[in-house]
Write a protein that holds these residues in place. Structure first.
Motif, PDB file in Angstrom:
ATOM      1  N   ALA A 131       0.808  -1.217   0.000  1.00 58.02           N
ATOM      2  CA  ALA A 131       0.000   0.000   0.000  1.00 58.02           C
ATOM      3  C   ALA A 131       0.835   1.259   0.000  1.00 58.02           C
ATOM      4  O   ALA A 131       0.335   2.316   0.283  1.00 58.02           O
ATOM      5  N   GLY A 132       2.084   1.171  -0.341  1.00 61.46           N
ATOM      6  CA  GLY A 132       2.909   2.353  -0.434  1.00 61.46           C
ATOM      7  C   GLY A 132       4.029   2.333   0.582  1.00 61.46           C
ATOM      8  O   GLY A 132       4.042   1.541   1.513  1.00 61.46           O
ATOM      9  N   PRO A 133       5.005   3.234   0.414  1.00 54.14           N
ATOM     10  CA  PRO A 133       6.156   3.275   1.303  1.00 54.14           C
ATOM     11  C   PRO A 133       5.818   3.856   2.665  1.00 54.14           C
ATOM     12  O   PRO A 133       4.798   4.534   2.851  1.00 54.14           O
ATOM     13  N   THR A 134       6.690   3.611   3.615  1.00 52.48           N
ATOM     14  CA  THR A 134       6.513   4.147   4.954  1.00 52.48           C
ATOM     15  C   THR A 134       6.955   5.608   4.992  1.00 52.48           C
ATOM     16  O   THR A 134       7.616   6.101   4.075  1.00 52.48           O
ATOM     17  N   LEU A 135       6.601   6.268   6.093  1.00 49.80           N
ATOM     18  CA  LEU A 135       7.006   7.658   6.283  1.00 49.80           C
ATOM     19  C   LEU A 135       8.522   7.779   6.232  1.00 49.80           C
ATOM     20  O   LEU A 135       9.070   8.699   5.598  1.00 49.80           O
ATOM     21  N   SER A 136       9.217   6.858   6.875  1.00 49.86           N
ATOM     22  CA  SER A 136      10.675   6.896   6.896  1.00 49.86           C
ATOM     23  C   SER A 136      11.262   6.728   5.499  1.00 49.86           C
ATOM     24  O   SER A 136      12.219   7.421   5.126  1.00 49.86           O
ATOM     25  N   GLU A 137      10.679   5.829   4.714  1.00 49.58           N
ATOM     26  CA  GLU A 137      11.173   5.599   3.354  1.00 49.58           C
ATOM     27  C   GLU A 137      10.974   6.823   2.469  1.00 49.58           C
ATOM     28  O   GLU A 137      11.860   7.185   1.684  1.00 49.58           O
ATOM     29  N   VAL A 138       9.818   7.455   2.589  1.00 47.26           N
ATOM     30  CA  VAL A 138       9.549   8.639   1.778  1.00 47.26           C
ATOM     31  C   VAL A 138      10.480   9.781   2.172  1.00 47.26           C
ATOM     32  O   VAL A 138      11.028  10.486   1.319  1.00 47.26           O
ATOM     33  N   TYR A 139      10.675   9.950   3.474  1.00 50.88           N
ATOM     34  CA  TYR A 139      11.571  11.012   3.944  1.00 50.88           C
ATOM     35  C   TYR A 139      12.987  10.781   3.404  1.00 50.88           C
ATOM     36  O   TYR A 139      13.665  11.726   2.962  1.00 50.88           O
ATOM     37  N   GLU A 140      13.432   9.527   3.424  1.00 45.66           N
ATOM     38  CA  GLU A 140      14.776   9.212   2.946  1.00 45.66           C
ATOM     39  C   GLU A 140      14.905   9.545   1.464  1.00 45.66           C
ATOM     40  O   GLU A 140      15.906  10.146   1.034  1.00 45.66           O
ATOM     41  N   ARG A 141      13.902   9.182   0.686  1.00 48.06           N
ATOM     42  CA  ARG A 141      13.953   9.456  -0.756  1.00 48.06           C
ATOM     43  C   ARG A 141      13.889  10.958  -1.021  1.00 48.06           C
ATOM     44  O   ARG A 141      14.551  11.461  -1.938  1.00 48.06           O
ATOM     45  N   TYR A 142      13.105  11.660  -0.223  1.00 42.04           N
ATOM     46  CA  TYR A 142      12.975  13.122  -0.388  1.00 42.04           C
ATOM     47  C   TYR A 142      14.301  13.818  -0.118  1.00 42.04           C
ATOM     48  O   TYR A 142      14.749  14.664  -0.908  1.00 42.04           O
ATOM     49  N   LEU A 143      14.955  13.461   0.981  1.00 43.36           N
ATOM     50  CA  LEU A 143      16.195  14.130   1.348  1.00 43.36           C
ATOM     51  C   LEU A 143      17.359  13.749   0.436  1.00 43.36           C
ATOM     52  O   LEU A 143      18.331  14.495   0.333  1.00 43.36           O
ATOM     53  N   GLU A 144      17.255  12.598  -0.229  1.00 41.54           N
ATOM     54  CA  GLU A 144      18.321  12.166  -1.127  1.00 41.54           C
ATOM     55  C   GLU A 144      18.020  12.471  -2.589  1.00 41.54           C
ATOM     56  O   GLU A 144      18.791  12.092  -3.467  1.00 41.54           O
ATOM     57  N   ASP A 145      16.923  13.177  -2.848  1.00 43.14           N
ATOM     58  CA  ASP A 145      16.541  13.485  -4.221  1.00 43.14           C
ATOM     59  C   ASP A 145      17.630  14.338  -4.886  1.00 43.14           C
ATOM     60  O   ASP A 145      17.880  15.471  -4.461  1.00 43.14           O
ATOM     61  N   PRO A 146      18.294  13.830  -5.917  1.00 44.37           N
ATOM     62  CA  PRO A 146      19.395  14.579  -6.546  1.00 44.37           C
ATOM     63  C   PRO A 146      18.937  15.802  -7.324  1.00 44.37           C
ATOM     64  O   PRO A 146      19.763  16.632  -7.704  1.00 44.37           O
ATOM     65  N   THR A 147      17.629  15.928  -7.566  1.00 45.88           N
ATOM     66  CA  THR A 147      17.135  17.098  -8.303  1.00 45.88           C
ATOM     67  C   THR A 147      16.948  18.307  -7.398  1.00 45.88           C
ATOM     68  O   THR A 147      16.683  19.405  -7.885  1.00 45.88           O
ATOM     69  N   LYS A 148      17.079  18.100  -6.085  1.00 49.16           N
ATOM     70  CA  LYS A 148      16.913  19.190  -5.132  1.00 49.16           C
ATOM     71  C   LYS A 148      18.280  19.699  -4.675  1.00 49.16           C
ATOM     72  O   LYS A 148      19.169  18.913  -4.368  1.00 49.16           O
ATOM     73  N   ARG A 149      18.388  21.011  -4.606  1.00 53.63           N
ATOM     74  CA  ARG A 149      19.635  21.624  -4.144  1.00 53.63           C
ATOM     75  C   ARG A 149      19.353  22.345  -2.832  1.00 53.63           C
ATOM     76  O   ARG A 149      18.574  23.295  -2.789  1.00 53.63           O
ATOM     77  N   ARG A 150      19.984  21.876  -1.770  1.00 51.52           N
ATOM     78  CA  ARG A 150      19.730  22.448  -0.445  1.00 51.52           C
ATOM     79  C   ARG A 150      21.050  22.756   0.237  1.00 51.52           C
ATOM     80  O   ARG A 150      22.020  22.020   0.104  1.00 51.52           O
ATOM     81  N   SER A 151      21.065  23.837   1.006  1.00 52.85           N
ATOM     82  CA  SER A 151      22.257  24.193   1.758  1.00 52.85           C
ATOM     83  C   SER A 151      22.402  23.270   2.959  1.00 52.85           C
ATOM     84  O   SER A 151      21.459  22.561   3.349  1.00 52.85           O
ATOM     85  N   ASP A 152      23.566  23.272   3.571  1.00 53.24           N
ATOM     86  CA  ASP A 152      23.796  22.452   4.763  1.00 53.24           C
ATOM     87  C   ASP A 152      22.851  22.840   5.883  1.00 53.24           C
ATOM     88  O   ASP A 152      22.343  21.985   6.618  1.00 53.24           O
ATOM     89  N   ARG A 153      22.603  24.135   6.025  1.00 49.49           N
ATOM     90  CA  ARG A 153      21.697  24.596   7.079  1.00 49.49           C
ATOM     91  C   ARG A 153      20.273  24.106   6.833  1.00 49.49           C
ATOM     92  O   ARG A 153      19.583  23.689   7.763  1.00 49.49           O
ATOM     93  N   THR A 154      19.856  24.137   5.565  1.00 44.79           N
ATOM     94  CA  THR A 154      18.510  23.651   5.229  1.00 44.79           C
ATOM     95  C   THR A 154      18.400  22.156   5.486  1.00 44.79           C
ATOM     96  O   THR A 154      17.393  21.674   6.027  1.00 44.79           O
ATOM     97  N   MET A 155      19.428  21.399   5.111  1.00 47.83           N
ATOM     98  CA  MET A 155      19.414  19.959   5.345  1.00 47.83           C
ATOM     99  C   MET A 155      19.372  19.653   6.834  1.00 47.83           C
ATOM    100  O   MET A 155      18.666  18.728   7.278  1.00 47.83           O
ATOM    101  N   LEU A 156      20.099  20.421   7.612  1.00 50.81           N
ATOM    102  CA  LEU A 156      20.078  20.228   9.063  1.00 50.81           C
ATOM    103  C   LEU A 156      18.670  20.443   9.610  1.00 50.81           C
ATOM    104  O   LEU A 156      18.186  19.663  10.445  1.00 50.81           O
ATOM    105  N   ALA A 157      18.002  21.481   9.121  1.00 53.81           N
ATOM    106  CA  ALA A 157      16.634  21.757   9.571  1.00 53.81           C
ATOM    107  C   ALA A 157      15.689  20.631   9.176  1.00 53.81           C
ATOM    108  O   ALA A 157      14.814  20.228   9.963  1.00 53.81           O
ATOM    109  N   HIS A 158      15.849  20.091   7.960  1.00 47.70           N
ATOM    110  CA  HIS A 158      14.986  18.988   7.516  1.00 47.70           C
ATOM    111  C   HIS A 158      15.233  17.722   8.346  1.00 47.70           C
ATOM    112  O   HIS A 158      14.288  17.003   8.683  1.00 47.70           O
ATOM    113  N   HIS A 159      16.484  17.430   8.662  1.00 46.49           N
ATOM    114  CA  HIS A 159      16.779  16.248   9.467  1.00 46.49           C
ATOM    115  C   HIS A 159      16.204  16.394  10.880  1.00 46.49           C
ATOM    116  O   HIS A 159      15.698  15.418  11.455  1.00 46.49           O
TER     117      HIS A 159
END
Length: 497
Positions: A131-159
């Motif tokens: 029935a679809g991926p888990t919340l953790s799986e989606v978050y992992e794919r979102y943060l590792e999406d190579p089409t997104k460009r984020r600063s270190d500070r932004t990544m820290l906030a997302h984590h």
């Protein structure tokens, strides 16, 4: 047939031949008929008619299953798998017919020891797994999406946000099962999230920590701005999940609490009495030492970050981290003007600098008052010592931001200097610089470029993307007229070089 029209289309007539089961048919767009697939509310369902000869065994005329998703593409894949499982189970039921008796009904989900259990379990387990991926799986794919460009500070906030969200919802929660009500409950929990919850409460869950804070008014909780930032980052992740077709809609969309304070009133410039106390504190007039004894009068003349960072902020309007992360090479002469080069790039080859926004990258000429106070000599000494960082006495910190430790120290410093007041902090220097630029009647476009607020003019003007900006001399002429008329810093001119 369009997507919305298809979902409301009438179900085709059943083929009444009893030689094999017939599936309910609903057109679901894309010029194809998906047998047995339909939607109830926002969630797709699957329904199959049980053959007449098996109804006594199964205990129902139809098998119905929720596919637990509002994504059409996912529902199509699931319906095909469930249909295959049901067909297989029906064939087994035919072979075993007469040997088993139904003691429960699939439609009610009752447990039995007949073939009905086999069909129900297969349908449910297959849907549960698919029935679809888990919340953790989606978050992992979102943060590792190579089409997104984020600063270190932004990544820290997302984590940070991810850890809080997964603590509240659970890592294994299917992203398709997150409802609007879940998101409202999340908002309510975050309303009582204690400040620095991890350090103060250890391994306790976020929900339990919030419950403690709700019951104890002495526990300080995060403000509305931080709360809304958590919700905004979570909603951004869910928007991405919608675009990737993991979910059909964003259940957290628009969920924010009303800000009790207008954005312009959240922070204020330092008042004159505060600035006087800051720059006449022992660290500027003589202290026991510039570490633990900074608040005690003595004979030591301070140097390094604790002395220079507030002064640079006063006369440049730069952000705290922009100052703290400066390399020695970032203070350089460009076209005859000594400037701070605010950039994430490093001539020394290091990669420890970040910027808040793209427009933060800029040149800020060194104000004449800083030159009078001896900044050039300090930079020269650091260069002779072979240090890379201008303020090598600042620790990088666990998160990589040199500003973290300084910010905490400065809050204590304000208290020790009797300069603390509501709505003021280090960022108040930046507010004061903007007011000083207004009072000096500096051209607005130049003032915004000096402060790195926007690229210049307005963000919507495409003309601002052309050219390389103002020449250093123009910026120097502008920043040189900034002054604080009633603030006397003449005592700093007498300090030994």
């Amino acid at each position: 047939m369009g997507h919305n029209d298809a979902l409301g289309a009438a179900i085709n007539h059943e083929n009444r031949a009893e030689s094999r089961p017939q599936l309910w048919v609903t057109n679901v767009g894309h010029k194809r008929s998906i047998r047995g697939l339909y939607r109830r509310g926002s969630i797709y369902q699957f329904r199959v008619r049980v053959p007449v000869e098996l109804r006594e065994v199964i205990g129902s005329s139809h098998v119905k299953r929720s596919l637990r998703t509002d994504s059409l593409s996912l529902a199509v894949r699931l319906s095909r798998k469930v249909a295959s499982e049901v067909e297989t189970a029906f064939e087994e039921a035919r072979r075993e017919r007469g040997l088993v008796k139904a003691v429960g009904r699939i439609a009610d989900g009752l447990v039995s020891q007949t073939t009905a259990i086999t069909i129900s379990a297969r349908c449910e387990s297959d849907v549960g797994r698919s029935a679809g991926p888990t919340l953790s799986e989606v978050y992992e794919r979102y943060l590792e999406d190579p089409t997104k460009r984020r600063s270190d500070r932004t990544m820290l906030a997302h984590h940070t946000t991810r850890r809080v969200i997964e603590d509240i919802f659970g890592q294994e929660k299917l992203v398709t099962e997150i409802t609007r009500e879940d998101c409202r409950n999340l908002l309510e929990t975050l309303r009582w999230l204690p400040v620095n919850v991890g350090k103060k409460f250890g391994a306790i869950s976020i929900r339990n920590a919030a419950s403690l804070a709700k019951a104890d008014a002495r526990i300080r909780t995060i403000n509305a701005t931080n709360l809304n930032a958590y919700m905004a980052r979570f909603a951004t992740m869910l928007n991405w999940a919608v675009a990737e077709e993991y979910i059909g809609r964003n259940p957290a969309r628009g969920l924010q609490i009303a800000e009790p304070v207008h954005p312009q009133d959240r922070r204020k410039p330092f008042e004159l009495w505060q600035l006087r106390r800051v720059f006449t504190a022992p660290i500027y007039t003589g202290c026991r030492d510039d570490q633990h004894g900074y608040a005690t009068p003595g004979d030591v003349v301070a140097k390094g970050a604790r002395y220079w960072v507030p002064l640079i902020a006063l006369w440049s309007g730069m952000r705290l981290n922009e100052i703290c992360q400066l390399d020695v090479a970032d203070v350089r002469t460009i076209e005859g003007v000594l400037c701070f080069a605010v950039t994430s790039k490093s001539l020394a080859g290091t990669r420890d600098k970040t910027l808040k926004t793209k427009s933060s990258e800029r040149l800020v000429p060194v104000h004449p008052s800083l030159l009078d106070l001896g900044l050039s000599a300090f930079v020269s000494d650091q260069r002779k010592n072979g240090t890379i960082k201008l303020f090598d006495d600042l620790p990088a910190g666990a998160r990589g931001f040199r500003s973290v430790a300084f910010s905490r120290w400065f809050s204590r410093f304000l208290v020790s200097a009797n300069a603390a007041a509501a709505k003021t902090c280090f960022h108040s220097f930046r507010h004061g610089f903007r007011d000083a630029a207004r009072n000096a009647r500096i051209d607005r476009d130049i003032a915004l470029r000096l402060g790195g607020w926007i690229a210049g003019g307005t963000q919507s003007e495409s003309a601002d993307d052309y050219g390389s900006g103002y020449r250093p001399q123009i910026l120097y002429d502008a920043i040189s007229v900034i002054e604080y008329p009633e603030l006397d810093l003449s005592h700093l001119l007498k300090r030994p070089r």
